[in-house]
Design a protein around this motif. Structure first.
Motif, mmCIF file in Angstrom:
data_model
loop_
_atom_site.group_PDB
_atom_site.id
_atom_site.type_symbol
_atom_site.label_atom_id
_atom_site.label_comp_id
_atom_site.label_asym_id
_atom_site.label_seq_id
_atom_site.Cartn_x
_atom_site.Cartn_y
_atom_site.Cartn_z
ATOM 1 N N GLU A 21 14.619 4.333 -6.273
ATOM 2 C CA GLU A 21 15.824 4.224 -7.107
ATOM 3 C C GLU A 21 16.972 3.513 -6.386
ATOM 4 N N GLU A 22 16.930 3.488 -5.055
ATOM 5 C CA GLU A 22 17.986 2.860 -4.270
ATOM 6 C C GLU A 22 17.728 1.379 -4.001
ATOM 7 N N LEU A 23 16.556 0.893 -4.357
ATOM 8 C CA LEU A 23 16.196 -0.507 -4.129
ATOM 9 C C LEU A 23 16.544 -1.344 -5.357
ATOM 10 N N PRO A 24 16.749 -2.650 -5.176
ATOM 11 C CA PRO A 24 17.032 -3.522 -6.326
ATOM 12 C C PRO A 24 15.866 -3.509 -7.313
ATOM 13 N N GLU A 25 16.172 -3.790 -8.562
ATOM 14 C CA GLU A 25 15.144 -3.834 -9.595
ATOM 15 C C GLU A 25 14.254 -5.053 -9.419
ATOM 16 N N VAL A 26 13.000 -4.932 -9.886
ATOM 17 C CA VAL A 26 12.094 -6.070 -9.911
ATOM 18 C C VAL A 26 12.750 -7.154 -10.764
ATOM 19 N N GLY A 27 12.724 -8.379 -10.272
ATOM 20 C CA GLY A 27 13.363 -9.506 -10.956
ATOM 21 C C GLY A 27 14.711 -9.875 -10.356
ATOM 22 N N SER A 28 15.259 -9.004 -9.494
ATOM 23 C CA SER A 28 16.539 -9.304 -8.843
ATOM 24 C C SER A 28 16.384 -10.507 -7.931
ATOM 25 N N ILE A 29 17.461 -11.286 -7.823
ATOM 26 C CA ILE A 29 17.477 -12.499 -6.995
ATOM 27 C C ILE A 29 18.339 -12.245 -5.764
ATOM 28 N N ILE A 48 21.960 -5.322 2.141
ATOM 29 C CA ILE A 48 20.888 -5.820 3.002
ATOM 30 C C ILE A 48 19.722 -4.831 2.973
ATOM 31 N N TYR A 49 18.512 -5.372 2.798
ATOM 32 C CA TYR A 49 17.306 -4.563 2.709
ATOM 33 C C TYR A 49 16.204 -5.149 3.591
ATOM 34 N N ASP A 50 15.261 -4.302 3.992
ATOM 35 C CA ASP A 50 14.015 -4.765 4.598
ATOM 36 C C ASP A 50 13.116 -5.209 3.460
ATOM 37 N N ALA A 51 12.381 -6.285 3.675
ATOM 38 C CA ALA A 51 11.486 -6.787 2.635
ATOM 39 C C ALA A 51 10.252 -7.394 3.269
ATOM 40 N N VAL A 52 9.222 -7.529 2.439
ATOM 41 C CA VAL A 52 7.967 -8.149 2.839
ATOM 42 C C VAL A 52 7.682 -9.254 1.833
ATOM 43 N N ILE A 64 15.204 -15.798 -2.873
ATOM 44 C CA ILE A 64 14.015 -14.992 -3.147
ATOM 45 C C ILE A 64 14.198 -14.204 -4.438
ATOM 46 N N LYS A 65 13.065 -13.715 -4.946
ATOM 47 C CA LYS A 65 13.048 -12.850 -6.125
ATOM 48 C C LYS A 65 12.222 -11.614 -5.787
ATOM 49 N N VAL A 66 12.716 -10.436 -6.167
ATOM 50 C CA VAL A 66 11.968 -9.198 -5.979
ATOM 51 C C VAL A 66 10.850 -9.184 -7.014
ATOM 52 N N VAL A 67 9.593 -9.119 -6.545
ATOM 53 C CA VAL A 67 8.460 -9.164 -7.472
ATOM 54 C C VAL A 67 7.757 -7.819 -7.629
ATOM 55 N N ASP A 68 7.979 -6.897 -6.688
ATOM 56 C CA ASP A 68 7.329 -5.595 -6.797
ATOM 57 C C ASP A 68 8.006 -4.613 -5.856
ATOM 58 N N ILE A 69 7.887 -3.333 -6.192
ATOM 59 C CA ILE A 69 8.328 -2.245 -5.330
ATOM 60 C C ILE A 69 7.131 -1.314 -5.190
ATOM 61 N N GLU A 70 6.682 -1.084 -3.961
ATOM 62 C CA GLU A 70 5.576 -0.166 -3.696
ATOM 63 C C GLU A 70 6.107 0.961 -2.830
ATOM 64 N N SER A 72 8.636 2.693 -0.995
ATOM 65 C CA SER A 72 9.942 2.246 -0.508
ATOM 66 C C SER A 72 9.868 0.827 0.051
ATOM 67 N N LYS A 73 8.783 0.120 -0.253
ATOM 68 C CA LYS A 73 8.597 -1.251 0.252
ATOM 69 C C LYS A 73 8.927 -2.261 -0.845
ATOM 70 N N MET A 74 9.847 -3.184 -0.532
ATOM 71 C CA MET A 74 10.244 -4.229 -1.474
ATOM 72 C C MET A 74 9.469 -5.501 -1.146
ATOM 73 N N ILE A 75 8.809 -6.056 -2.161
ATOM 74 C CA ILE A 75 8.013 -7.271 -1.988
ATOM 75 C C ILE A 75 8.715 -8.415 -2.717
ATOM 76 N N VAL A 76 8.875 -9.539 -1.998
ATOM 77 C CA VAL A 76 9.618 -10.665 -2.532
ATOM 78 C C VAL A 76 8.797 -11.955 -2.424
ATOM 79 N N GLU A 77 9.183 -12.936 -3.229
ATOM 80 C CA GLU A 77 8.587 -14.269 -3.112
ATOM 81 C C GLU A 77 9.695 -15.299 -3.188
ATOM 82 N N GLU A 78 9.436 -16.460 -2.602
ATOM 83 C CA GLU A 78 10.421 -17.542 -2.573
ATOM 84 C C GLU A 78 10.632 -18.104 -3.967
ATOM 85 N N GLN A 79 11.876 -18.360 -4.304
ATOM 86 C CA GLN A 79 12.234 -19.019 -5.567
ATOM 87 C C GLN A 79 12.437 -20.488 -5.282
#
Length: 80
Positions: A21-29, A48-52, A64-70, A72-79
């Motif tokens: 709940e404390e992490l950005p929503e999927v789709g956040s830039i 500021i967050y840790d991301a993979v 980057i764009k947040v593509v998934d949350i697993e 407490s792990k935030m997964i991102v991909e390059e935009q």
């Protein structure tokens, strides 16, 4: 002497990482603030967050764009 004995309970304030709940929503830039090789730091919504990354190295300054949350792990991909 290096083994943790006892129990650490979340109700007493012992938690590892942020809750989902404390992490950005999927789709956040956001933007990479330390190179993701494949893990690093990103800034999303001024925080500021840790991301993979999804597997690619992403350089500092890239969007980057947040593509998934697993958990407490935030997964991102390059935009691009």
């Amino acid at each position: 002497p290096l083994v943790l004995k006892g129990v650490q309970e979340a109700k007493e304030g012992f938690v590892a990482g942020l809750r989902k709940e404390e992490l950005p929503e999927v789709g956040s830039i956001g933007m990479v603030i330390s190179p993701l090789r494949t893990a690093g730091k990103v800034e999303v919504n001024g925080m500021i967050y840790d991301a993979v990354s999804t597997g690619k190295f992403i350089d500092k300054g890239q969007k980057i764009k947040v593509v998934d949350i697993e958990g407490s792990k935030m997964i991102v991909e390059e935009q691009i």
